[in-house]
Write an enzyme that holds these catalytic residues in place. Structure first.
Site, PDB file in Angstrom:
ATOM      1  N   GLU A 263      12.765  -6.823   3.436  1.00  0.00           N
ATOM      2  CA  GLU A 263      12.221  -5.899   3.992  1.00  0.00           C
ATOM      3  C   GLU A 263      11.346  -6.370   5.213  1.00  0.00           C
ATOM      4  OE1 GLU A 263       9.841  -1.683   3.065  1.00  0.00           O
ATOM      5  OE2 GLU A 263       9.522  -3.517   1.860  1.00  0.00           O
ATOM      6  N   LYS A 338      15.479   3.903   3.637  1.00  0.00           N
ATOM      7  CA  LYS A 338      14.605   4.078   2.364  1.00  0.00           C
ATOM      8  C   LYS A 338      14.009   5.253   2.234  1.00  0.00           C
ATOM      9  CE  LYS A 338       9.990   1.563   0.968  1.00  0.00           C
ATOM     10  NZ  LYS A 338       8.889   0.557   1.639  1.00  0.00           N
ATOM     11  N   CYS A 372      12.834  -1.791  -1.438  1.00  0.00           N
ATOM     12  CA  CYS A 372      11.328  -1.906  -2.268  1.00  0.00           C
ATOM     13  C   CYS A 372      10.882  -0.881  -3.078  1.00  0.00           C
ATOM     14  CB  CYS A 372      10.240  -2.188  -1.113  1.00  0.00           C
ATOM     15  SG  CYS A 372       8.741  -2.965  -1.470  1.00  0.00           S
TER      16      CYS A 372
END
Length: 506
Positions: A263, A338, A372
């Site tokens: 990321e 995300k 993440c």
């Protein structure tokens, strides 16, 4: 008296109102189990040629619904839920080899007019046109309940074949050239008339020609390459690209199928914007995203490897998003987002969460990518698993060991819960002169389910913590299939769908 007009055609979404009326009348034994409008829309969108209806004087008199499946992926003792893949029909594959019938019904008012035969003939013609191996479906035996105390399913089928017993479904199917493959117990939950038994039926396409494959199109053993990226200042954009190419070149030399970057691995480029506030600096970094996409797309082709680009900031309209790209080695690419933004990302950078969750088709099967924080929400990987995901990639960025532990522990849980492999890759080291990106902690890893065919600790491979490196690991997709059907525990199969379900809002 006017002769009614009969039309056999493909089902349309706008037919749903009439279709619902017909379904409720037809499903007298299970009147609440008719298809929803959303499900019909999904079927028509995914496989319009496979949905047939018969219309008589503007009324839906009958319907046949089907999908295409790669039949080798399913155990012969599959259930109805296994084969349809949930309300998004994730098991449908345009590259499959079998036309699987998921429903056929005739409105009671129009039975006895051989309309079912017309629907079956349409399916057979479609099967031949698409060069599919066969038509398969699990047929109900609704009269079995009347004989269950005196006959086994096998004896019941024999008597139906000899026409000593009439079964409205099985008798019809046998008269239409379908043969019995086997009996499946527990096929359709709630089918009390059939005692939840079904007869797996098949019609073989005698014109089927097996496609010649010079190269295996879908691999079963997949090699993963993970980059544990060292945060460092780069002289300019070209220097960053040179470092990217170094890793792509190195990993591709080992014939890896995938390479995963972390990321926001391109954060070093934010140094030139460090005189700005944090929100403005991240927007400055986003100006490189399109250029990096071009770089990754070229590298994927030139080095014959599927690249998961980690993540980068991207401005769309007025908002900033954290996004990445799957760059396939055939030159195509797709974007992922995300979905859950951390408090720090929101307060420092003004980032917004994305809105799209999906699996991606690759030459190594279906994969998922969660960035993440997203892996800490178990609903997301479960929805991806229901679409057939085998490998979940998680690019992450954590500054402290406790932040890393959250990602690692949750990722390992997702591997167990969803019977899949999970690959996590993060950045290490320090990044001076870049606000909010000072320190990094990571230990990249490939995580597995926990059963006899896998490592006892559920870790296929892991990198040395906080050291720049690459990690290579082979994962066997056939082991996931074995686990799903014959594992010590079967987390996906043993879910209590009678008590709970999760669905993606559309």
């Amino acid at each position: 008296m006017e002769t009614p007009t009969i039309e056999l055609r493909n089902l349309k979404v706008q037919d749903y109102k009439e279709l619902k009326v017909s379904m409720i009348k037809s499903y007298s034994g299970m009147p609440e189990d008719y298809w929803s409008e959303a499900e019909i829309k999904t079927l028509v969108k995914k496989f319009p040629d496979g949905q047939f209806c018969i219309v008589i004087d503007n009324k839906i008199a009958g319907c046949a619904l089907s999908i295409i499946v790669d039949y080798e992926k399913f155990d012969e003792n599959h259930t109805y839920d296994d084969i349809i893949g949930g309300d998004n029909f994730s098991t449908h594959s345009k590259n499959g080899d079998v036309l699987y019938g998921i429903d056929v019904f005739i409105h009671p008012e129009y039975r006895g007019k051989r309309l079912g035969r017309r629907l079956y003939e349409a399916r057979k013609e479609l099967c031949e046109q698409l060069n599919l191996k066969s038509i398969v479906f699990g047929g109900r035996i609704p009269n079995f309940a009347k004989y269950a105390n005196e006959l086994t399913p096998k004896k019941y089928i024999e008597k139906v074949k000899l026409q000593e017993i009439h079964d409205p479904v099985l008798s019809f199917q046998l008269s239409n050239d379908f043969h019995v493959k086997k009996v499946i117990k527990g096929y359709l939950s709630g089918d009390h008339e059939s005692k939840e038994y079904a007869v797996l039926m098949e019609w073989n396409n005698i014109y089927y020609t097996k496609p010649q494959k010079l190269i295996e199109s879908t691999k079963t053993v997949v090699r993963l390459g993970l980059v544990q990226w060292q945060m460092r200042l780069f002289k300019d954009f070209d220097a960053l690209v040179s470092q990217i190419e170094f890793f792509v070149d190195a990993v591709s030399d080992y014939q890896s199928d995938f390479i995963l970057f972390p990321e926001l691995f391109n954060a070093p480029l934010m140094a030139e914007f460090n005189h700005l506030n944090e929100a403005e600096a991240i927007r400055g970094l986003s100006t490189y995203t399109e250029r990096l996409l071009e770089v990754f797309t070229d590298f994927a082709i030139n080095y014959n490897i599927n690249i998961i680009t980690g993540s980068m900031p991207q401005v769309i309209g007025e908002h900033m998003y954290n996004v990445g790209f799957l760059c396939r080695r055939d030159g195509s690419y797709e974007r992922y987002e995300k979905l859950h933004i951390t408090p720090a990302e929101e307060s420092a950078w003004g980032m917004k969460g994305g809105t799209k969750l999906q699996t991606f088709d690759t030459d190594c099967g279906k994969i998922g990518v969660l960035i993440c924080y997203d892996v800490e929400f178990p609903e997301l990987p479960r929805l991806l698993a229901e679409e057939g995901m085998n490998i979940l990639f998680v690019p992450f960025m954590t500054d402290t060991q406790n932040g890393y532990s959250r990602v690692r522990i949750c990722a390992q849980s997702r591997a167990v819960e969803n019977e899949c492999y999970v690959a996590i890759a993060g950045s290490v080291g320090n990044l001076p002169k870049v606000n909010n990106m000072d320190i990094q902690y990571a230990q990249s890893a490939v995580l597995t389910p926990s059963d006899f065919a896998f490592p006892v600790n559920g870790v296929k491979a892991e990198a040395t913590p906080n050291t720049e490196s690459t990690l290579l690991a082979d994962v066997d997709l056939d082991l996931l299939k074995e686990l799903h059907n014959f594992g010590s525990v079967r987390n996906l199969k043993d879910r209590r769908k009678d008590l709970y379900t999760i669905k993606l809002k559309k």
